[in-house]
Design a protein around this motif. Structure first.
Motif, PDB file in Angstrom:
ATOM      1  N   ASN A  78       0.814  -1.219   0.000  1.00  0.00           N
ATOM      2  CA  ASN A  78       0.000   0.000   0.000  1.00  0.00           C
ATOM      3  C   ASN A  78       0.850   1.273   0.000  1.00  0.00           C
ATOM      4  OD1 ASN A  78      -2.587  -1.285   0.087  1.00  0.00           O
ATOM      5  ND2 ASN A  78      -2.142  -1.836   2.207  1.00  0.00           N
ATOM      6  N   GLY A  79       2.135   1.119   0.272  1.00  0.00           N
ATOM      7  CA  GLY A  79       3.054   2.248   0.275  1.00  0.00           C
ATOM      8  C   GLY A  79       4.474   1.751   0.109  1.00  0.00           C
ATOM      9  N   VAL A  80       5.399   2.654  -0.121  1.00  0.00           N
ATOM     10  CA  VAL A  80       6.790   2.264  -0.331  1.00  0.00           C
ATOM     11  C   VAL A  80       7.355   1.524   0.877  1.00  0.00           C
ATOM     12  CG1 VAL A  80       9.128   3.178  -0.659  1.00  0.00           C
ATOM     13  CG2 VAL A  80       7.254   4.077  -2.028  1.00  0.00           C
ATOM     14  N   ASP A  81       6.883   1.863   2.081  1.00  0.00           N
ATOM     15  CA  ASP A  81       7.378   1.185   3.289  1.00  0.00           C
ATOM     16  C   ASP A  81       7.106  -0.316   3.246  1.00  0.00           C
ATOM     17  OD1 ASP A  81       8.250   3.607   4.215  1.00  0.00           O
ATOM     18  OD2 ASP A  81       6.634   3.883   5.684  1.00  0.00           O
ATOM     19  N   ASP A  82       6.057  -0.720   2.532  1.00  0.00           N
ATOM     20  CA  ASP A  82       5.717  -2.140   2.452  1.00  0.00           C
ATOM     21  C   ASP A  82       6.704  -2.927   1.587  1.00  0.00           C
ATOM     22  OD1 ASP A  82       3.422  -1.888   4.057  1.00  0.00           O
ATOM     23  OD2 ASP A  82       2.222  -1.238   2.343  1.00  0.00           O
ATOM     24  N   LEU A  83       7.543  -2.218   0.847  1.00  0.00           N
ATOM     25  CA  LEU A  83       8.552  -2.881   0.022  1.00  0.00           C
ATOM     26  C   LEU A  83       9.813  -3.221   0.818  1.00  0.00           C
ATOM     27  CD1 LEU A  83       8.310  -0.600  -3.154  1.00  0.00           C
ATOM     28  CD2 LEU A  83       7.287  -2.868  -2.848  1.00  0.00           C
ATOM     29  N   GLU A  84       9.950  -2.637   1.980  1.00  0.00           N
ATOM     30  CA  GLU A  84      11.153  -2.797   2.805  1.00  0.00           C
ATOM     31  C   GLU A  84      11.492  -4.268   3.027  1.00  0.00           C
ATOM     32  OE1 GLU A  84      14.393  -1.443   4.948  1.00  0.00           O
ATOM     33  OE2 GLU A  84      12.857  -0.105   4.133  1.00  0.00           O
ATOM     34  N   ALA A  93      21.417  -1.934 -13.841  1.00  0.00           N
ATOM     35  CA  ALA A  93      21.768  -0.940 -12.823  1.00  0.00           C
ATOM     36  C   ALA A  93      20.551  -0.151 -12.357  1.00  0.00           C
ATOM     37  CB  ALA A  93      22.832   0.010 -13.377  1.00  0.00           C
ATOM     38  N   THR A  94      19.627   0.106 -13.268  1.00  0.00           N
ATOM     39  CA  THR A  94      18.432   0.882 -12.919  1.00  0.00           C
ATOM     40  C   THR A  94      17.581   0.148 -11.888  1.00  0.00           C
ATOM     41  OG1 THR A  94      18.346   2.021 -15.054  1.00  0.00           O
ATOM     42  CG2 THR A  94      16.293   1.877 -13.809  1.00  0.00           C
ATOM     43  N   THR A  95      17.312  -1.130 -12.126  1.00  0.00           N
ATOM     44  CA  THR A  95      16.467  -1.875 -11.194  1.00  0.00           C
ATOM     45  C   THR A  95      17.176  -2.104  -9.863  1.00  0.00           C
ATOM     46  OG1 THR A  95      17.139  -3.904 -12.353  1.00  0.00           O
ATOM     47  CG2 THR A  95      14.985  -2.972 -12.906  1.00  0.00           C
ATOM     48  N   SER A  96      18.488  -2.233  -9.896  1.00  0.00           N
ATOM     49  CA  SER A  96      19.233  -2.364  -8.637  1.00  0.00           C
ATOM     50  C   SER A  96      19.148  -1.072  -7.822  1.00  0.00           C
ATOM     51  CB  SER A  96      20.695  -2.705  -8.921  1.00  0.00           C
ATOM     52  OG  SER A  96      20.808  -3.997  -9.484  1.00  0.00           O
ATOM     53  N   ARG A  97      19.285   0.062  -8.490  1.00  0.00           N
ATOM     54  CA  ARG A  97      19.191   1.349  -7.797  1.00  0.00           C
ATOM     55  C   ARG A  97      17.778   1.577  -7.281  1.00  0.00           C
ATOM     56  NH1 ARG A  97      20.910   4.811  -4.311  1.00  0.00           N
ATOM     57  NH2 ARG A  97      20.712   7.018  -4.872  1.00  0.00           N
ATOM     58  N   LEU A  98      16.769   1.200  -8.054  1.00  0.00           N
ATOM     59  CA  LEU A  98      15.385   1.313  -7.611  1.00  0.00           C
ATOM     60  C   LEU A  98      15.162   0.498  -6.343  1.00  0.00           C
ATOM     61  CD1 LEU A  98      12.413   2.168  -8.078  1.00  0.00           C
ATOM     62  CD2 LEU A  98      12.187   0.180  -9.590  1.00  0.00           C
ATOM     63  N   GLU A 100      17.413  -0.322  -4.129  1.00  0.00           N
ATOM     64  CA  GLU A 100      18.141   0.335  -3.047  1.00  0.00           C
ATOM     65  C   GLU A 100      17.341   1.497  -2.463  1.00  0.00           C
ATOM     66  OE1 GLU A 100      22.300   2.902  -2.477  1.00  0.00           O
ATOM     67  OE2 GLU A 100      21.963   1.703  -4.283  1.00  0.00           O
ATOM     68  N   LEU A 101      16.736   2.294  -3.327  1.00  0.00           N
ATOM     69  CA  LEU A 101      16.003   3.482  -2.878  1.00  0.00           C
ATOM     70  C   LEU A 101      14.677   3.145  -2.207  1.00  0.00           C
ATOM     71  CD1 LEU A 101      16.655   5.851  -5.918  1.00  0.00           C
ATOM     72  CD2 LEU A 101      17.549   6.125  -3.593  1.00  0.00           C
ATOM     73  N   THR A 102      14.158   1.959  -2.448  1.00  0.00           N
ATOM     74  CA  THR A 102      12.883   1.559  -1.841  1.00  0.00           C
ATOM     75  C   THR A 102      13.064   0.567  -0.699  1.00  0.00           C
ATOM     76  OG1 THR A 102      12.612  -0.138  -3.568  1.00  0.00           O
ATOM     77  CG2 THR A 102      11.519   1.988  -3.926  1.00  0.00           C
ATOM     78  N   GLY A 218       5.048   7.777  -3.174  1.00  0.00           N
ATOM     79  CA  GLY A 218       6.374   7.359  -2.750  1.00  0.00           C
ATOM     80  C   GLY A 218       7.257   6.964  -3.916  1.00  0.00           C
ATOM     81  N   LEU A 219       6.688   6.256  -4.879  1.00  0.00           N
ATOM     82  CA  LEU A 219       7.463   5.841  -6.047  1.00  0.00           C
ATOM     83  C   LEU A 219       7.824   7.037  -6.924  1.00  0.00           C
ATOM     84  CD1 LEU A 219       5.577   2.555  -7.000  1.00  0.00           C
ATOM     85  CD2 LEU A 219       7.822   2.755  -5.900  1.00  0.00           C
ATOM     86  N   THR A 220       6.929   8.010  -6.994  1.00  0.00           N
ATOM     87  CA  THR A 220       7.222   9.217  -7.760  1.00  0.00           C
ATOM     88  C   THR A 220       8.408   9.968  -7.152  1.00  0.00           C
ATOM     89  OG1 THR A 220       4.922   9.412  -8.486  1.00  0.00           O
ATOM     90  CG2 THR A 220       6.280  11.396  -8.624  1.00  0.00           C
ATOM     91  N   ASP A 221       8.477   9.980  -5.819  1.00  0.00           N
ATOM     92  CA  ASP A 221       9.633  10.600  -5.152  1.00  0.00           C
ATOM     93  C   ASP A 221      10.925   9.874  -5.531  1.00  0.00           C
ATOM     94  OD1 ASP A 221       8.140  12.537  -3.912  1.00  0.00           O
ATOM     95  OD2 ASP A 221       7.962  11.457  -2.003  1.00  0.00           O
ATOM     96  N   VAL A 222      10.868   8.557  -5.581  1.00  0.00           N
ATOM     97  CA  VAL A 222      12.031   7.769  -6.011  1.00  0.00           C
ATOM     98  C   VAL A 222      12.396   8.129  -7.447  1.00  0.00           C
ATOM     99  CG1 VAL A 222      12.833   5.439  -6.546  1.00  0.00           C
ATOM    100  CG2 VAL A 222      11.599   5.873  -4.414  1.00  0.00           C
ATOM    101  N   GLY A 223      11.375   8.279  -8.283  1.00  0.00           N
ATOM    102  CA  GLY A 223      11.619   8.655  -9.668  1.00  0.00           C
ATOM    103  C   GLY A 223      12.301  10.001  -9.794  1.00  0.00           C
TER     104      GLY A 223
END
Length: 247
Positions: A78-84, A93-98, A100-102, A218-223
């Motif tokens: 329901n939020g980025v915190d749930d991905l932790e 590299a892009t998916t690895s960085r994504l 990391e940020l989430t 939350g994902l938009t902030d990562v973007g």
């Protein structure tokens, strides 16, 4: 006859990012999250991409997107915190960085190994298209597809510039006209493919879900973070693309 002498090739635009970071614009997460946005981003970046290809002796013919990348998991998100802590399938590299940020834990897994990776618990989540999800029978190892439309990666069709320039003017124009028609048709087919493959996921028991506003915020902030990182690498050229895209 002349046209048959020009051998065309196909490549993911973002695979060339190691050659020049401008090519990575195609896979910046949450920058362009719909077909309309992706088309606008392509219009804004095409000249820069064509120019860099030309410098390497390559003629761009056209580009067509894959369906948008979605999130596959069995965990309610329901939020980025749930991905932790989720063990996440990365493939570049892009998916690895994504990840990391989430707060996810990335592990490199190629497409043929996806079912085995989930079955053995190496990964618990992935971001990929509905097409790859359907082809890998994602319903065997996850039950949720969140339609986050993270980005729409494009394949481009290219030819050797020297061979292309060796064609007479009429033939060159005929090839470019055919390429323009193929691009238009390809975008339409991609839209249909996205709808059809999401239906396949649903028909096989998966929940095809719209993401919550909290998750998308939350994902938009990562973007934004990843866009800023890309701009640091591309400077004025990258800034010009983003400004043209956002007009």
């Amino acid at each position: 006859v002349q046209t048959m002498q020009v051998q065309a090739g196909e490549v993911f635009i973002s695979l060339l990012a190691n050659e020049d970071p401008i090519f990575a614009v195609d896979s910046i997460p949450f920058l362009a999250t719909s077909y309309d946005d992706a088309e606008q981003l392509w219009d804004a970046s095409r000249d820069a991409i064509e120019s860099r290809l030309a410098d390497d002796g390559i003629q761009l013919l056209y580009a067509v997107p894959w369906p948008a990348q979605g999130l596959y998991t069995s965990r309610e998100v329901n939020g980025v915190d749930d991905l932790e802590g989720l063990k996440f399938r990365a493939y570049n590299a892009t998916t690895s960085r994504l990840a990391e940020l989430t707060g996810m834990v990335p592990t490199q897994v190629e497409v043929p190994d996806i079912p085995q990776a989930f079955a053995t618990g190496i990964v618990e989540a992935m971001i990929t298209s509905p097409s790859t999800g359907a082809n890998s029978k994602a319903w065997d190892f996850v039950d949720r597809f969140y339609d986050i439309q993270a980005w729409l990666p494009k394949n481009m069709v290219i030819v050797n510039r020297r061979a292309f320039d060796a064609l007479d003017e009429e033939t060159r124009q005929a090839v470019l006209d055919a390429a323009a028609e193929a691009e238009k048709r390809g975008w339409e087919m991609s839209r249909k493919e996205a709808a059809a493959k999401k239906a396949v996921l649903e028909d096989n028991g998966m929940q095809v879900l719209d993401p919550s506003q909290a998750l998308m915020d939350g994902l938009t902030d990562v973007g934004r973070t990843m866009t800023d990182e890309w701009l640091e690498k591309t400077g004025e050229d990258g800034q010009a693309i983003i400004e043209a895209y956002r007009q």
